[in-house]
Design a protein around this motif. Structure first.
Motif, short mmCIF file in Angstrom:
data_model
loop_
_atom_site.label_atom_id
_atom_site.label_comp_id
_atom_site.label_asym_id
_atom_site.label_seq_id
_atom_site.Cartn_x
_atom_site.Cartn_y
_atom_site.Cartn_z
N MET A 1 0.84 -1.20 0.00
CA MET A 1 0.00 0.00 0.00
C MET A 1 0.89 1.26 0.00
O MET A 1 1.79 1.38 0.82
CB MET A 1 -0.91 0.01 1.23
CG MET A 1 -1.83 1.23 1.31
SD MET A 1 -2.89 1.21 2.76
CE MET A 1 -3.92 -0.19 2.39
N ASP B 1 -2.44 5.64 -1.03
CA ASP B 1 -3.52 4.74 -0.61
C ASP B 1 -3.89 4.99 0.85
O ASP B 1 -5.08 5.02 1.20
CB ASP B 1 -3.10 3.28 -0.79
CG ASP B 1 -2.91 2.91 -2.25
OD1 ASP B 1 -3.67 3.43 -3.08
OD2 ASP B 1 -2.01 2.11 -2.54
N LYS B 2 -2.88 5.17 1.68
CA LYS B 2 -3.14 5.41 3.11
C LYS B 2 -3.85 6.74 3.31
O LYS B 2 -4.80 6.83 4.11
CB LYS B 2 -1.82 5.39 3.88
CG LYS B 2 -1.13 4.04 3.89
CD LYS B 2 0.21 4.11 4.62
CE LYS B 2 0.91 2.75 4.61
NZ LYS B 2 2.24 2.81 5.28
N ARG C 1 -6.89 11.79 -5.43
CA ARG C 1 -5.51 11.85 -5.92
C ARG C 1 -5.28 13.08 -6.79
O ARG C 1 -4.20 13.67 -6.76
CB ARG C 1 -5.15 10.57 -6.67
CG ARG C 1 -5.18 9.36 -5.74
CD ARG C 1 -4.65 8.12 -6.38
NE ARG C 1 -4.73 7.01 -5.43
CZ ARG C 1 -3.83 6.05 -5.31
NH1 ARG C 1 -2.79 6.04 -6.11
NH2 ARG C 1 -3.97 5.10 -4.43
N GLU D 1 -5.72 8.28 1.13
CA GLU D 1 -7.07 8.20 0.57
C GLU D 1 -8.02 7.47 1.51
O GLU D 1 -9.19 7.84 1.64
CB GLU D 1 -7.04 7.55 -0.79
CG GLU D 1 -8.37 7.61 -1.53
CD GLU D 1 -8.25 7.24 -2.98
OE1 GLU D 1 -9.24 7.42 -3.72
OE2 GLU D 1 -7.17 6.75 -3.40
N ARG D 2 -7.53 6.42 2.15
CA ARG D 2 -8.37 5.68 3.08
C ARG D 2 -8.79 6.56 4.25
O ARG D 2 -9.90 6.44 4.77
CB ARG D 2 -7.63 4.44 3.59
CG ARG D 2 -7.47 3.35 2.56
CD ARG D 2 -6.84 2.11 3.15
NE ARG D 2 -7.67 1.51 4.19
CZ ARG D 2 -7.34 0.43 4.88
NH1 ARG D 2 -6.17 -0.18 4.63
NH2 ARG D 2 -8.14 -0.05 5.80
N LYS D 3 -7.89 7.46 4.67
CA LYS D 3 -8.17 8.29 5.84
C LYS D 3 -8.91 9.57 5.49
O LYS D 3 -9.82 10.00 6.21
CB LYS D 3 -6.85 8.63 6.54
CG LYS D 3 -7.04 9.36 7.86
CD LYS D 3 -5.70 9.53 8.58
CE LYS D 3 -5.91 10.20 9.94
NZ LYS D 3 -4.60 10.34 10.66
N TRP D 4 -8.55 10.19 4.36
CA TRP D 4 -9.07 11.51 4.03
C TRP D 4 -9.86 11.56 2.73
O TRP D 4 -10.31 12.64 2.32
CB TRP D 4 -7.91 12.51 3.93
CG TRP D 4 -7.09 12.61 5.18
CD1 TRP D 4 -5.86 12.05 5.38
CD2 TRP D 4 -7.42 13.29 6.39
NE1 TRP D 4 -5.40 12.34 6.64
CE2 TRP D 4 -6.34 13.11 7.29
CE3 TRP D 4 -8.52 14.04 6.81
CZ2 TRP D 4 -6.33 13.63 8.56
CZ3 TRP D 4 -8.52 14.58 8.08
CH2 TRP D 4 -7.44 14.37 8.94
N GLY D 5 -10.03 10.44 2.08
CA GLY D 5 -10.66 10.43 0.76
C GLY D 5 -12.05 11.05 0.73
O GLY D 5 -12.44 11.65 -0.26
N ARG D 6 -12.79 10.91 1.82
CA ARG D 6 -14.16 11.46 1.84
C ARG D 6 -14.20 12.99 1.78
O ARG D 6 -15.25 13.58 1.53
CB ARG D 6 -14.89 10.96 3.09
CG ARG D 6 -14.30 11.45 4.40
CD ARG D 6 -15.05 10.85 5.58
NE ARG D 6 -14.53 11.30 6.86
CZ ARG D 6 -13.47 10.77 7.47
NH1 ARG D 6 -12.83 9.77 6.90
NH2 ARG D 6 -13.06 11.25 8.64
N TRP E 1 1.74 5.50 0.04
CA TRP E 1 1.35 6.60 0.92
C TRP E 1 0.05 7.26 0.45
O TRP E 1 -0.75 7.72 1.27
CB TRP E 1 2.47 7.64 1.00
CG TRP E 1 2.80 8.30 -0.31
CD1 TRP E 1 3.62 7.85 -1.28
CD2 TRP E 1 2.28 9.55 -0.79
NE1 TRP E 1 3.67 8.72 -2.34
CE2 TRP E 1 2.87 9.77 -2.06
CE3 TRP E 1 1.41 10.49 -0.26
CZ2 TRP E 1 2.59 10.91 -2.81
CZ3 TRP E 1 1.12 11.62 -1.01
CH2 TRP E 1 1.70 11.82 -2.27
#
Length: 221
Positions: free
Chosen positions: A1, A5-6, A98, A8-13, A3
């Motif tokens: 994974m 990806d990490k 992204r 996006e998982r945390k702040w993607g929303r 950086w």
């Protein structure tokens, strides 16, 4: 994974969808206001100024991205359409988060350069989008002057030469702006470029070794 990806998982929303549409519409609005109300001098309230920012005009950290190119109406229309096309294409390829990260990294670089040099524009920032587009879609064709078909990668090479010329001939202000505006490109594409360079280097070394072995075998016979 990675950086990204990490993140996006945390702040993607929190990603801003259609970010380039917002930027292009802001440019169009500023251009229209300057055209209709030239005495208002709207750009004087938007441009990046470290001194004014330090006096409390914080909005200048962001509003400089909405200043349109200083050109004719026809060129403005073409430029804004190109910005929109490039931005939305990258957002479809990467996703909103992204693309947001890429654009905001370019903004951050421009802001840092602005505080160092005393000025910042969105010109190099927008050109960094073109380099990203060329890296993702190198063989896509664009009609130059609406007539001549040319692949994006060749236009990118031409722009890279202009960058290099500006870097060599320009002052330290221009150089800082160029380096800062390309930080986002190198962060996103630098590892791929390095890996490709290493692969090509290994291939050349292996090819040279094979050729040397072949010559040795022939001489041994």
């Amino acid at each position: 994974m990675t950086w990204l990806d990490k993140l996006e998982r945390k702040w993607g929303r929190h990603a801003i969808p259609n970010l380039m549409m917002t930027v292009v519409m802001g440019m169009a609005l500023v251009f229209a206001c300057n055209l209709l109300f030239p005495r208002a001098n709207l750009i004087s309230y938007l441009y990046f100024s470290p001194g004014l920012i330090m006096r409390g005009q914080i909005w200048r950290l962001f509003t400089f991205i909405f200043i349109p190119p200083n050109s004719s109406l026809l060129w403005i229309v073409f430029s804004l359409y190109l910005y929109y096309f490039i931005g939305t294409s990258l957002e479809r390829e990467w996703g909103s988060f992204r693309f947001n990260v890429y654009y905001l990294l370019g903004m951050l670089g421009s802001i840092i350069a602005g505080f160092i040099t005393g000025a910042a524009t969105n010109s190099f920032l927008n050109l960094s989008l073109f380099f990203a587009f060329a890296a993702v879609y190198p063989d896509m064709q664009l009609l130059l002057f609406f007539i001549i078909p040319i692949k994006i990668k060749y236009l990118a090479i031409f722009d890279a030469v202009l960058y290099l010329y500006s870097f060599m001939m320009g002052g330290w202000t221009v150089r800082a702006a160029i380096i800062a505006s390309l930080i986002n490109f190198f962060i996103f594409f630098g590892p791929n470029v390095i890996n490709r360079f290493r692969s090509n280097l290994r291939y050349r070394q292996q090819r040279q070794a094979w050729q040397q072995n072949a010559r040795n075998n022939r001489n041994g016979w």
